[in-house]
Write a protein that holds these residues in place. Structure first.
Motif, PDB file in Angstrom:
ATOM      1  N   LEU A   5      57.561  37.542  52.441  1.00 30.69           N
ATOM      2  CA  LEU A   5      57.280  37.656  51.562  1.00 30.69           C
ATOM      3  C   LEU A   5      56.400  36.703  50.862  1.00 30.69           C
ATOM      4  O   LEU A   5      55.490  37.324  49.759  1.00 30.69           O
ATOM      5  N   LEU A   6      57.149  34.963  50.853  1.00 34.06           N
ATOM      6  CA  LEU A   6      56.447  34.422  49.658  1.00 34.06           C
ATOM      7  C   LEU A   6      54.790  34.121  50.114  1.00 34.06           C
ATOM      8  O   LEU A   6      53.762  34.206  49.524  1.00 34.06           O
ATOM      9  N   MET A   7      54.669  34.391  51.180  1.00 30.28           N
ATOM     10  CA  MET A   7      53.248  33.836  51.993  1.00 30.28           C
ATOM     11  C   MET A   7      52.700  35.600  52.284  1.00 30.28           C
ATOM     12  O   MET A   7      51.077  34.831  51.534  1.00 30.28           O
ATOM     13  N   SER A   8      53.181  36.388  52.471  1.00 33.21           N
ATOM     14  CA  SER A   8      52.107  37.178  52.066  1.00 33.21           C
ATOM     15  C   SER A   8      51.975  37.441  50.106  1.00 33.21           C
ATOM     16  O   SER A   8      51.001  38.625  49.520  1.00 33.21           O
ATOM     17  N   GLY A   9      52.841  37.761  49.999  1.00 35.59           N
ATOM     18  CA  GLY A   9      52.716  37.308  48.208  1.00 35.59           C
ATOM     19  C   GLY A   9      51.498  36.454  47.529  1.00 35.59           C
ATOM     20  O   GLY A   9      51.279  37.075  46.524  1.00 35.59           O
ATOM     21  N   LEU A  10      51.287  35.632  47.857  1.00 35.75           N
ATOM     22  CA  LEU A  10      50.660  34.569  47.781  1.00 35.75           C
ATOM     23  C   LEU A  10      49.305  35.104  47.955  1.00 35.75           C
ATOM     24  O   LEU A  10      48.299  35.243  47.564  1.00 35.75           O
ATOM     25  N   GLN A  11      48.937  35.355  49.267  1.00 35.85           N
ATOM     26  CA  GLN A  11      47.879  36.073  50.074  1.00 35.85           C
ATOM     27  C   GLN A  11      47.947  37.112  48.749  1.00 35.85           C
ATOM     28  O   GLN A  11      46.400  37.974  48.212  1.00 35.85           O
ATOM     29  N   ILE A  12      48.270  38.452  48.083  1.00 33.78           N
ATOM     30  CA  ILE A  12      48.226  39.268  47.467  1.00 33.78           C
ATOM     31  C   ILE A  12      47.626  38.377  46.327  1.00 33.78           C
ATOM     32  O   ILE A  12      46.883  39.015  45.225  1.00 33.78           O
ATOM     33  N   PHE A  13      48.069  37.591  45.552  1.00 35.19           N
ATOM     34  CA  PHE A  13      48.246  36.943  44.407  1.00 35.19           C
ATOM     35  C   PHE A  13      46.552  36.352  44.366  1.00 35.19           C
ATOM     36  O   PHE A  13      45.781  36.785  43.770  1.00 35.19           O
ATOM     37  N   ASN A  14      46.140  35.495  45.333  1.00 29.85           N
ATOM     38  CA  ASN A  14      44.648  35.138  45.567  1.00 29.85           C
ATOM     39  C   ASN A  14      43.421  36.664  45.723  1.00 29.85           C
ATOM     40  O   ASN A  14      42.912  36.430  45.371  1.00 29.85           O
ATOM     41  N   ALA A  15      44.092  37.330  45.279  1.00 33.28           N
ATOM     42  CA  ALA A  15      43.144  38.934  45.064  1.00 33.28           C
ATOM     43  C   ALA A  15      41.972  38.899  44.061  1.00 33.28           C
ATOM     44  O   ALA A  15      41.976  39.277  43.330  1.00 33.28           O
ATOM     45  N   HIS A  16      43.251  37.690  42.620  1.00 34.14           N
ATOM     46  CA  HIS A  16      43.529  38.110  41.629  1.00 34.14           C
ATOM     47  C   HIS A  16      44.279  36.965  41.331  1.00 34.14           C
ATOM     48  O   HIS A  16      45.143  36.867  40.262  1.00 34.14           O
ATOM     49  N   PRO A  17      43.980  35.448  41.072  1.00 35.44           N
ATOM     50  CA  PRO A  17      44.362  34.778  41.012  1.00 35.44           C
ATOM     51  C   PRO A  17      44.466  34.380  39.827  1.00 35.44           C
ATOM     52  O   PRO A  17      44.353  33.244  39.415  1.00 35.44           O
ATOM     53  N   SER A  18      44.856  34.935  38.630  1.00 41.60           N
ATOM     54  CA  SER A  18      45.445  35.165  37.267  1.00 41.60           C
ATOM     55  C   SER A  18      46.526  35.959  36.716  1.00 41.60           C
ATOM     56  O   SER A  18      46.650  36.903  37.409  1.00 41.60           O
ATOM     57  N   LEU A  19      46.974  34.891  35.811  1.00 41.19           N
ATOM     58  CA  LEU A  19      48.371  35.700  35.438  1.00 41.19           C
ATOM     59  C   LEU A  19      47.946  35.943  34.486  1.00 41.19           C
ATOM     60  O   LEU A  19      47.487  35.333  32.751  1.00 41.19           O
ATOM     61  N   TYR A  20      49.043  37.075  33.148  1.00 38.04           N
ATOM     62  CA  TYR A  20      48.171  37.247  31.454  1.00 38.04           C
ATOM     63  C   TYR A  20      49.549  37.781  31.589  1.00 38.04           C
ATOM     64  O   TYR A  20      51.346  37.674  32.069  1.00 38.04           O
ATOM     65  N   TRP A  21      50.356  37.959  29.923  1.00 42.69           N
ATOM     66  CA  TRP A  21      51.434  38.099  29.383  1.00 42.69           C
ATOM     67  C   TRP A  21      51.417  39.441  28.275  1.00 42.69           C
ATOM     68  O   TRP A  21      49.900  39.941  27.863  1.00 42.69           O
ATOM     69  N   GLY A  22      51.995  40.797  28.447  1.00 40.62           N
ATOM     70  CA  GLY A  22      51.403  41.817  28.186  1.00 40.62           C
ATOM     71  C   GLY A  22      51.622  42.885  29.230  1.00 40.62           C
ATOM     72  O   GLY A  22      52.093  42.871  30.792  1.00 40.62           O
ATOM     73  N   PRO A  23      51.198  43.973  29.333  1.00 42.14           N
ATOM     74  CA  PRO A  23      51.076  45.417  29.713  1.00 42.14           C
ATOM     75  C   PRO A  23      49.834  45.573  30.357  1.00 42.14           C
ATOM     76  O   PRO A  23      50.129  45.743  31.152  1.00 42.14           O
TER      77      PRO A  23
END
Lengths: 240, 229
Positions: B24-42
Protein backbone atom coordinates in the motif's frame (compact mmCIF):
# COMPACT_ATOMS: atom_id res chain seq x y z
CA UNK A 1 17.54 -2.76 -0.59
CA UNK A 2 18.21 -5.97 -2.52
CA UNK A 3 15.00 -7.53 -1.25
CA UNK A 4 13.23 -4.29 -2.17
CA UNK A 5 14.58 -4.66 -5.69
CA UNK A 6 13.31 -8.24 -5.90
CA UNK A 7 9.90 -7.14 -4.61
CA UNK A 8 9.78 -4.31 -7.14
CA UNK A 9 10.71 -6.38 -10.15
CA UNK A 10 8.25 -9.06 -9.01
CA UNK A 11 5.51 -6.42 -8.79
CA UNK A 12 6.43 -5.02 -12.20
CA UNK A 13 6.35 -8.46 -13.81
CA UNK A 14 3.05 -9.13 -12.05
CA UNK A 15 1.62 -5.84 -13.36
CA UNK A 16 2.10 -7.11 -16.91
CA UNK A 17 0.55 -10.52 -16.16
CA UNK A 18 -3.14 -10.59 -17.16
CA UNK A 19 -3.95 -13.21 -14.49
CA UNK A 20 -2.50 -10.96 -11.78
CA UNK A 21 -4.27 -7.84 -13.01
CA UNK A 22 -7.52 -9.81 -13.09
CA UNK A 23 -7.03 -10.69 -9.42
CA UNK A 24 -6.10 -7.08 -8.59
CA UNK A 25 -9.33 -5.86 -10.21
CA UNK A 26 -11.27 -7.67 -7.46
CA UNK A 27 -10.56 -4.42 -5.61
CA UNK A 28 -12.60 -2.44 -8.15
CA UNK A 29 -15.42 -5.03 -7.99
CA UNK A 30 -15.55 -4.80 -4.18
CA UNK A 31 -15.37 -1.00 -4.16
CA UNK A 32 -18.20 -0.71 -6.69
CA UNK A 33 -20.54 -3.10 -4.92
CA UNK A 34 -19.81 -2.08 -1.34
CA UNK A 35 -19.98 1.63 -2.19
CA UNK A 36 -23.36 1.04 -3.85
CA UNK A 37 -24.56 -0.95 -0.84
CA UNK A 38 -23.73 1.82 1.65
CA UNK A 39 -24.82 4.85 -0.40
CA UNK A 40 -28.30 5.48 -1.69
CA UNK A 41 -28.96 5.81 -5.43
CA UNK A 42 -29.89 9.46 -5.08
CA UNK A 43 -27.63 10.63 -2.22
CA UNK A 44 -26.16 13.96 -3.29
CA UNK A 45 -22.51 14.86 -3.52
CA UNK A 46 -21.53 17.70 -1.20
CA UNK A 47 -22.41 21.12 -2.58
CA UNK A 48 -20.39 24.23 -1.73
CA UNK A 49 -20.85 28.00 -1.66
CA UNK A 50 -19.56 30.74 -3.95
CA UNK A 51 -16.84 31.41 -1.38
CA UNK A 52 -15.34 27.96 -2.08
CA UNK A 53 -15.04 28.44 -5.87
CA UNK A 54 -11.60 27.86 -7.36
CA UNK A 55 -10.36 31.17 -8.81
CA UNK A 56 -9.75 29.43 -12.11
CA UNK A 57 -11.19 26.02 -12.93
CA UNK A 58 -8.30 23.88 -14.10
CA UNK A 59 -8.52 22.32 -17.55
CA UNK A 60 -7.09 18.83 -17.83
CA UNK A 61 -6.47 16.64 -20.87
CA UNK A 62 -7.64 18.25 -24.11
CA UNK A 63 -7.94 22.03 -24.00
CA UNK A 64 -8.90 22.49 -27.63
CA UNK A 65 -10.05 19.52 -29.76
CA UNK A 66 -7.72 19.19 -32.74
CA UNK A 67 -10.23 18.60 -35.53
CA UNK A 68 -11.47 20.69 -38.46
CA UNK A 69 -15.04 19.76 -37.57
CA UNK A 70 -14.73 21.09 -34.02
CA UNK A 71 -12.86 24.23 -35.12
CA UNK A 72 -15.65 25.06 -37.56
CA UNK A 73 -18.29 24.62 -34.83
CA UNK A 74 -16.30 26.72 -32.35
CA UNK A 75 -15.66 29.55 -34.85
CA UNK A 76 -19.40 29.84 -35.26
CA UNK A 77 -20.15 29.96 -31.54
CA UNK A 78 -21.58 26.41 -31.71
CA UNK A 79 -24.84 27.54 -33.38
CA UNK A 80 -24.48 24.65 -35.83
CA UNK A 81 -23.64 22.14 -33.11
CA UNK A 82 -26.21 19.44 -32.39
CA UNK A 83 -26.24 16.79 -29.69
CA UNK A 84 -27.42 13.52 -31.18
CA UNK A 85 -29.18 11.21 -28.70
CA UNK A 86 -29.96 7.76 -30.06
CA UNK A 87 -29.39 4.03 -29.60
CA UNK A 88 -31.87 2.02 -27.53
CA UNK A 89 -34.49 4.76 -27.39
CA UNK A 90 -37.99 5.13 -28.78
CA UNK A 91 -37.47 8.65 -30.09
CA UNK A 92 -33.95 9.65 -31.15
CA UNK A 93 -33.44 13.41 -31.12
CA UNK A 94 -30.95 16.07 -32.14
CA UNK A 95 -30.75 18.99 -29.74
CA UNK A 96 -29.25 22.43 -30.27
CA UNK A 97 -27.68 24.43 -27.45
CA UNK A 98 -30.72 26.72 -27.38
CA UNK A 99 -33.04 23.74 -27.03
CA UNK A 100 -30.97 22.38 -24.14
CA UNK A 101 -30.90 25.79 -22.46
CA UNK A 102 -34.70 26.02 -22.80
CA UNK A 103 -35.15 22.81 -20.80
CA UNK A 104 -35.23 22.59 -17.00
CA UNK A 105 -31.79 23.42 -15.64
CA UNK A 106 -29.86 22.64 -12.49
CA UNK A 107 -27.04 24.69 -10.96
CA UNK A 108 -24.62 23.07 -8.50
CA UNK A 109 -21.35 24.10 -6.86
CA UNK A 110 -19.41 20.88 -6.59
CA UNK A 111 -15.93 19.53 -6.10
CA UNK A 112 -14.23 17.93 -9.09
CA UNK A 113 -11.83 15.17 -8.07
CA UNK A 114 -9.19 14.21 -10.62
CA UNK A 115 -7.78 10.67 -10.64
CA UNK A 116 -4.35 12.33 -10.31
CA UNK A 117 -5.28 13.55 -6.83
CA UNK A 118 -6.19 17.21 -7.14
CA UNK A 119 -9.62 18.79 -6.61
CA UNK A 120 -11.21 22.00 -7.89
CA UNK A 121 -14.55 23.57 -7.07
CA UNK A 122 -16.79 24.99 -9.79
CA UNK A 123 -20.34 26.16 -10.31
CA UNK A 124 -22.01 24.21 -13.07
CA UNK A 125 -25.29 24.87 -14.85
CA UNK A 126 -26.83 22.42 -17.25
CA UNK A 127 -29.68 20.18 -18.27
CA UNK A 128 -30.23 17.14 -16.04
CA UNK A 129 -29.54 14.05 -18.11
CA UNK A 130 -32.85 12.66 -16.80
CA UNK A 131 -34.66 15.43 -18.74
CA UNK A 132 -33.02 14.39 -21.99
CA UNK A 133 -33.77 10.72 -21.25
CA UNK A 134 -37.43 11.61 -20.64
CA UNK A 135 -37.47 13.13 -24.11
CA UNK A 136 -36.08 10.09 -25.91
CA UNK A 137 -37.81 7.31 -23.89
CA UNK A 138 -35.10 4.70 -23.25
CA UNK A 139 -36.04 1.13 -24.17
CA UNK A 140 -36.19 -1.46 -21.39
CA UNK A 141 -32.91 -3.12 -22.44
CA UNK A 142 -30.86 0.10 -22.26
CA UNK A 143 -28.20 -0.43 -19.55
CA UNK A 144 -25.52 2.16 -20.27
CA UNK A 145 -25.33 5.70 -21.58
CA UNK A 146 -22.37 6.25 -23.91
CA UNK A 147 -20.88 9.73 -24.35
CA UNK A 148 -18.88 10.44 -27.50
CA UNK A 149 -16.66 13.53 -27.59
CA UNK A 150 -15.21 15.69 -30.36
CA UNK A 151 -11.59 15.49 -29.21
CA UNK A 152 -9.21 13.15 -31.09
CA UNK A 153 -6.84 11.49 -28.61
CA UNK A 154 -4.22 10.12 -31.03
CA UNK A 155 -3.07 10.21 -34.65
CA UNK A 156 -5.51 7.45 -35.60
CA UNK A 157 -8.51 9.59 -34.74
CA UNK A 158 -9.61 7.74 -31.60
CA UNK A 159 -11.99 10.12 -29.89
CA UNK A 160 -12.60 10.47 -26.19
CA UNK A 161 -15.61 8.53 -24.99
CA UNK A 162 -17.12 7.43 -21.71
CA UNK A 163 -20.02 5.44 -20.31
CA UNK A 164 -22.16 5.38 -17.16
CA UNK A 165 -24.94 3.11 -15.96
CA UNK A 166 -28.64 4.04 -15.78
CA UNK A 167 -28.49 4.61 -12.01
CA UNK A 168 -25.90 7.34 -12.44
CA UNK A 169 -27.72 8.63 -15.54
CA UNK A 170 -30.81 9.37 -13.44
CA UNK A 171 -28.91 10.82 -10.45
CA UNK A 172 -30.19 14.38 -9.78
CA UNK A 173 -26.69 15.89 -10.04
CA UNK A 174 -25.88 14.21 -13.37
CA UNK A 175 -26.16 17.13 -15.74
CA UNK A 176 -25.09 18.13 -19.23
CA UNK A 177 -23.35 21.38 -18.34
CA UNK A 178 -23.24 24.35 -20.69
CA UNK A 179 -22.13 26.95 -18.13
CA UNK A 180 -19.26 27.23 -15.64
CA UNK A 181 -19.23 29.88 -12.92
CA UNK A 182 -22.23 31.70 -14.49
CA UNK A 183 -20.49 32.07 -17.88
CA UNK A 184 -20.74 30.08 -21.09
CA UNK A 185 -18.69 26.89 -20.72
CA UNK A 186 -15.13 27.76 -21.89
CA UNK A 187 -13.49 25.60 -24.57
CA UNK A 188 -10.73 24.31 -22.21
CA UNK A 189 -13.48 23.01 -19.90
CA UNK A 190 -15.43 21.21 -22.64
CA UNK A 191 -17.55 23.66 -24.67
CA UNK A 192 -20.23 23.52 -25.76
CA UNK A 193 -21.40 20.70 -23.48
CA UNK A 194 -19.82 18.36 -20.94
CA UNK A 195 -21.01 15.74 -18.51
CA UNK A 196 -21.02 16.37 -14.77
CA UNK A 197 -21.12 13.16 -12.74
CA UNK A 198 -20.46 14.32 -9.22
CA UNK A 199 -19.95 10.95 -7.48
CA UNK A 200 -17.15 9.70 -9.71
CA UNK A 201 -13.70 10.94 -10.72
CA UNK A 202 -13.02 13.57 -13.36
CA UNK A 203 -12.13 11.31 -16.27
CA UNK A 204 -15.72 9.97 -16.35
CA UNK A 205 -17.01 13.48 -17.15
CA UNK A 206 -16.55 13.60 -20.91
CA UNK A 207 -16.05 17.06 -22.43
CA UNK A 208 -16.91 18.31 -25.97
CA UNK A 209 -20.03 16.10 -26.18
CA UNK A 210 -21.29 15.32 -29.70
CA UNK A 211 -23.33 12.17 -29.36
CA UNK A 212 -25.09 10.23 -26.63
CA UNK A 213 -26.05 6.62 -27.27
CA UNK A 214 -27.97 4.19 -25.08
CA UNK A 215 -26.67 0.64 -25.31
CA UNK A 216 -27.10 -2.72 -23.60
CA UNK A 217 -23.33 -3.42 -23.61
CA UNK A 218 -20.12 -1.57 -24.47
CA UNK A 219 -18.07 -4.72 -25.03
CA UNK A 220 -17.83 -4.08 -28.79
CA UNK A 221 -17.31 -0.31 -28.62
CA UNK A 222 -13.65 0.75 -29.17
CA UNK A 223 -11.46 -1.13 -26.66
CA UNK A 224 -14.51 -2.65 -24.99
CA UNK A 225 -13.81 -1.25 -21.50
CA UNK A 226 -16.38 1.56 -21.66
CA UNK A 227 -14.15 4.61 -22.00
CA UNK A 228 -10.94 6.08 -23.36
CA UNK A 229 -9.05 5.85 -20.05
CA UNK A 230 -10.70 2.54 -19.18
CA UNK A 231 -9.20 1.11 -22.40
CA UNK A 232 -5.84 2.34 -21.01
CA UNK A 233 -6.31 0.37 -17.78
CA UNK A 234 -8.23 2.76 -15.52
CA UNK A 235 -11.28 1.50 -13.64
CA UNK A 236 -14.72 1.77 -15.26
CA UNK A 237 -16.10 2.39 -11.80
CA UNK A 238 -14.30 5.54 -10.69
CA UNK A 239 -16.03 6.04 -7.34
CA UNK A 240 -12.71 6.25 -5.45
CA UNK B 1 12.31 -23.01 28.26
CA UNK B 2 10.09 -22.67 25.20
CA UNK B 3 6.78 -20.97 25.66
CA UNK B 4 3.75 -20.32 23.43
CA UNK B 5 3.87 -16.59 22.72
CA UNK B 6 1.50 -15.46 19.91
CA UNK B 7 -1.87 -16.95 18.89
CA UNK B 8 -2.19 -18.30 15.36
CA UNK B 9 -4.67 -15.59 14.32
CA UNK B 10 -2.35 -12.86 15.59
CA UNK B 11 0.56 -14.35 13.65
CA UNK B 12 -1.35 -14.79 10.39
CA UNK B 13 -2.99 -11.35 10.48
CA UNK B 14 0.35 -9.76 11.45
CA UNK B 15 2.09 -11.00 8.31
CA UNK B 16 -0.82 -10.30 5.98
CA UNK B 17 -0.92 -6.80 7.45
CA UNK B 18 2.83 -6.34 6.97
CA UNK B 19 2.70 -7.35 3.29
CA UNK B 20 -0.41 -5.24 2.63
CA UNK B 21 1.06 -2.14 4.30
CA UNK B 22 4.32 -2.32 2.35
CA UNK B 23 2.48 -2.72 -0.97
CA UNK B 24 0.00 0.00 0.00
CA UNK B 25 2.85 2.39 0.81
CA UNK B 26 4.66 1.77 -2.47
CA UNK B 27 1.53 1.88 -4.66
CA UNK B 28 0.41 4.91 -2.66
CA UNK B 29 3.64 6.72 -3.54
CA UNK B 30 2.94 5.83 -7.20
CA UNK B 31 -0.48 7.51 -6.86
CA UNK B 32 1.07 10.49 -5.05
CA UNK B 33 3.58 10.92 -7.90
CA UNK B 34 0.70 11.57 -10.34
CA UNK B 35 0.29 14.93 -8.56
CA UNK B 36 3.12 15.37 -6.05
CA UNK B 37 1.62 18.31 -4.17
CA UNK B 38 -0.42 18.48 -0.97
CA UNK B 39 -3.05 21.02 0.04
CA UNK B 40 -5.21 22.02 2.97
CA UNK B 41 -8.98 22.48 2.57
CA UNK B 42 -11.62 20.94 0.30
CA UNK B 43 -9.90 21.75 -3.00
CA UNK B 44 -6.43 22.19 -4.46
CA UNK B 45 -7.17 25.45 -6.18
CA UNK B 46 -8.19 28.04 -3.62
CA UNK B 47 -5.61 30.67 -4.46
CA UNK B 48 -3.50 29.58 -1.48
CA UNK B 49 -1.21 27.14 -3.28
CA UNK B 50 0.13 23.81 -2.03
CA UNK B 51 1.46 23.34 1.50
CA UNK B 52 3.98 20.74 0.32
CA UNK B 53 5.50 19.95 -3.06
CA UNK B 54 7.93 17.24 -4.07
CA UNK B 55 9.23 18.14 -7.51
CA UNK B 56 9.66 14.98 -9.54
CA UNK B 57 7.92 12.84 -6.94
CA UNK B 58 9.37 9.81 -5.17
CA UNK B 59 12.09 7.74 -6.89
CA UNK B 60 10.89 4.81 -8.95
CA UNK B 61 12.51 2.23 -6.62
CA UNK B 62 9.97 3.27 -3.98
CA UNK B 63 6.89 2.92 -6.19
CA UNK B 64 4.76 0.08 -7.50
CA UNK B 65 4.93 -0.27 -10.45
CA UNK B 66 8.50 0.97 -10.86
CA UNK B 67 7.55 3.29 -13.71
CA UNK B 68 5.01 6.14 -13.83
CA UNK B 69 1.85 4.06 -14.23
CA UNK B 70 -1.02 5.50 -12.23
CA UNK B 71 -3.70 3.09 -13.48
CA UNK B 72 -1.72 0.05 -12.32
CA UNK B 73 -0.68 1.73 -9.05
CA UNK B 74 -4.38 2.23 -8.28
CA UNK B 75 -5.14 -1.45 -9.02
CA UNK B 76 -2.48 -2.54 -6.50
CA UNK B 77 -3.53 0.05 -3.97
CA UNK B 78 -7.25 -0.72 -3.88
CA UNK B 79 -6.74 -4.50 -3.94
CA UNK B 80 -4.45 -4.37 -0.91
CA UNK B 81 -6.64 -1.73 0.74
CA UNK B 82 -9.39 -4.36 0.77
CA UNK B 83 -6.94 -6.98 2.08
CA UNK B 84 -5.96 -4.56 4.86
CA UNK B 85 -9.57 -3.85 5.82
CA UNK B 86 -10.73 -7.49 5.75
CA UNK B 87 -7.61 -8.67 7.60
CA UNK B 88 -7.95 -5.85 10.13
CA UNK B 89 -11.59 -6.73 10.79
CA UNK B 90 -10.65 -10.41 11.28
CA UNK B 91 -7.96 -9.38 13.77
CA UNK B 92 -10.31 -7.06 15.66
CA UNK B 93 -13.11 -9.61 15.91
CA UNK B 94 -10.63 -12.24 17.14
CA UNK B 95 -8.88 -9.89 19.55
CA UNK B 96 -12.06 -8.65 21.14
CA UNK B 97 -13.70 -12.08 21.29
CA UNK B 98 -10.66 -13.71 22.93
CA UNK B 99 -9.97 -10.71 25.22
CA UNK B 100 -6.56 -10.26 23.55
CA UNK B 101 -7.18 -6.50 23.61
CA UNK B 102 -8.12 -6.24 27.27
CA UNK B 103 -5.73 -8.91 28.52
CA UNK B 104 -2.59 -8.24 26.46
CA UNK B 105 -2.86 -4.73 24.99
CA UNK B 106 -4.61 -2.55 27.56
CA UNK B 107 -2.03 -1.03 29.95
CA UNK B 108 -2.52 -2.02 33.56
CA UNK B 109 -2.23 0.26 36.55
CA UNK B 110 1.31 -0.92 37.24
CA UNK B 111 2.14 -0.35 33.54
CA UNK B 112 1.19 3.30 33.89
CA UNK B 113 3.27 3.61 37.06
CA UNK B 114 6.31 2.11 35.32
CA UNK B 115 6.12 4.24 32.19
CA UNK B 116 9.02 6.51 33.17
CA UNK B 117 11.28 3.56 33.90
CA UNK B 118 10.19 1.85 30.67
CA UNK B 119 11.14 4.91 28.61
CA UNK B 120 14.56 5.03 30.31
CA UNK B 121 15.07 1.28 29.78
CA UNK B 122 14.16 1.55 26.08
CA UNK B 123 16.62 4.40 25.59
CA UNK B 124 19.39 2.38 27.24
CA UNK B 125 18.35 -0.68 25.18
CA UNK B 126 17.69 -2.59 28.40
CA UNK B 127 14.86 -5.01 27.91
CA UNK B 128 12.74 -7.25 30.11
CA UNK B 129 14.13 -10.73 30.55
CA UNK B 130 12.58 -14.02 31.58
CA UNK B 131 8.87 -14.15 32.32
CA UNK B 132 8.46 -10.39 31.79
CA UNK B 133 9.57 -10.74 28.18
CA UNK B 134 6.49 -12.84 27.38
CA UNK B 135 4.22 -9.86 27.98
CA UNK B 136 4.13 -6.55 26.15
CA UNK B 137 5.75 -3.70 28.05
CA UNK B 138 3.85 -0.44 28.43
CA UNK B 139 5.49 1.38 25.51
CA UNK B 140 4.81 -1.61 23.29
CA UNK B 141 1.19 -1.66 24.39
CA UNK B 142 0.73 2.05 23.78
CA UNK B 143 2.38 1.99 20.37
CA UNK B 144 0.35 -1.06 19.25
CA UNK B 145 -2.85 0.58 20.49
CA UNK B 146 -1.94 3.79 18.63
CA UNK B 147 -1.35 1.87 15.40
CA UNK B 148 -4.31 -0.52 15.66
CA UNK B 149 -6.95 1.83 17.02
CA UNK B 150 -5.84 5.28 15.82
CA UNK B 151 -3.44 5.32 12.86
CA UNK B 152 -4.83 2.44 10.79
CA UNK B 153 -8.50 3.46 11.26
CA UNK B 154 -7.54 7.05 10.34
CA UNK B 155 -5.75 5.70 7.27
CA UNK B 156 -8.91 3.87 6.18
CA UNK B 157 -11.17 6.85 6.93
CA UNK B 158 -8.98 9.39 5.13
CA UNK B 159 -8.80 6.92 2.24
CA UNK B 160 -12.58 6.64 2.08
CA UNK B 161 -12.91 10.40 2.30
CA UNK B 162 -11.14 10.69 -1.04
CA UNK B 163 -13.99 8.71 -2.67
CA UNK B 164 -16.52 11.08 -4.25
CA UNK B 165 -19.15 8.34 -3.92
CA UNK B 166 -18.52 7.67 -0.21
CA UNK B 167 -18.52 11.41 0.42
CA UNK B 168 -22.25 11.32 -0.43
CA UNK B 169 -23.03 8.86 2.41
CA UNK B 170 -23.49 11.89 4.62
CA UNK B 171 -22.63 15.03 2.66
CA UNK B 172 -20.05 17.10 4.47
CA UNK B 173 -18.60 14.35 6.70
CA UNK B 174 -15.26 14.88 4.97
CA UNK B 175 -15.12 18.28 6.66
CA UNK B 176 -14.11 16.53 9.91
CA UNK B 177 -10.69 16.22 8.24
CA UNK B 178 -10.88 19.78 6.89
CA UNK B 179 -12.08 18.73 3.42
CA UNK B 180 -10.96 16.23 0.79
CA UNK B 181 -7.54 17.73 0.11
CA UNK B 182 -6.78 17.99 3.84
CA UNK B 183 -7.80 14.34 4.12
CA UNK B 184 -5.37 13.49 1.30
CA UNK B 185 -2.61 15.35 3.16
CA UNK B 186 -3.45 13.50 6.41
CA UNK B 187 -3.48 10.18 4.52
CA UNK B 188 0.07 10.99 3.38
CA UNK B 189 1.30 12.11 6.82
CA UNK B 190 -0.18 9.09 8.62
CA UNK B 191 1.41 6.78 6.04
CA UNK B 192 4.80 8.15 7.10
CA UNK B 193 3.92 7.83 10.79
CA UNK B 194 3.28 4.14 10.06
CA UNK B 195 6.68 3.96 8.34
CA UNK B 196 8.22 5.52 11.46
CA UNK B 197 6.46 2.90 13.60
CA UNK B 198 7.73 0.18 11.24
CA UNK B 199 11.37 1.23 11.68
CA UNK B 200 11.16 1.50 15.47
CA UNK B 201 9.29 -1.81 15.60
CA UNK B 202 11.90 -3.63 13.50
CA UNK B 203 14.71 -2.00 15.49
CA UNK B 204 13.22 -3.25 18.77
CA UNK B 205 12.69 -6.70 17.28
CA UNK B 206 16.39 -6.81 16.38
CA UNK B 207 17.80 -5.52 19.66
CA UNK B 208 15.61 -7.73 21.86
CA UNK B 209 16.58 -11.01 20.22
CA UNK B 210 15.86 -11.07 16.50
CA UNK B 211 15.56 -14.83 15.85
CA UNK B 212 13.61 -15.52 19.01
CA UNK B 213 11.16 -12.72 18.25
CA UNK B 214 10.86 -13.66 14.59
CA UNK B 215 10.25 -17.32 15.44
CA UNK B 216 7.60 -16.39 17.97
CA UNK B 217 5.72 -14.42 15.31
CA UNK B 218 6.01 -17.31 12.79
CA UNK B 219 5.66 -20.50 14.84
CA UNK B 220 4.35 -18.93 18.03
CA UNK B 221 7.19 -20.42 20.10
CA UNK B 222 9.34 -18.13 22.24
CA UNK B 223 12.39 -19.13 24.25
CA UNK B 224 12.75 -17.70 27.74
CA UNK B 225 16.20 -17.27 29.22
CA UNK B 226 15.97 -17.95 32.92
CA UNK B 227 17.10 -15.04 34.97
CA UNK B 228 20.32 -15.59 36.83
CA UNK B 229 19.92 -14.53 40.39
Amino acid sequence: MASGGVLLSACDAASRNPHVTKVLSIGEFLSQHVQHAVTSRTALAQEFTEADLSPEFRSNGTDYPDSAEYRALAMNGFVDWRLRVDGLVERPVELSLDQLRAMRSRTQITRHDCVEGWSAIGKWTGTPLSEVLALVHPLADARYVMFYSADPMDDWGTRYYESIDMEDAYHPQTILAYALNDATLPIPNGAPLRLRLERQLGYKMAKYLMHIELVDSFARIHGGKGGYWEDEGYEWYAGI
Amino acid sequence: MIQRRHALTVRVTHWINAVALILLLMSGLQIFNAHPSLYWGPSSYTGAGPIFELAGGFPSWLTIPGTQWLAMGRRWHFFFAWILVINGLAYLIFSIATHHVTRDLAPTRSDWRSIGRSIADHLRLRHPQGEAATRYNVLQKLSYIAVIFVLLPLMVLTGWSMSPRLDSVWPGWVDIFGGRQSARTLHFVIAWLLVLFFFIHVFEVIVTGFWNNLRSMITGRYRIEHEQR
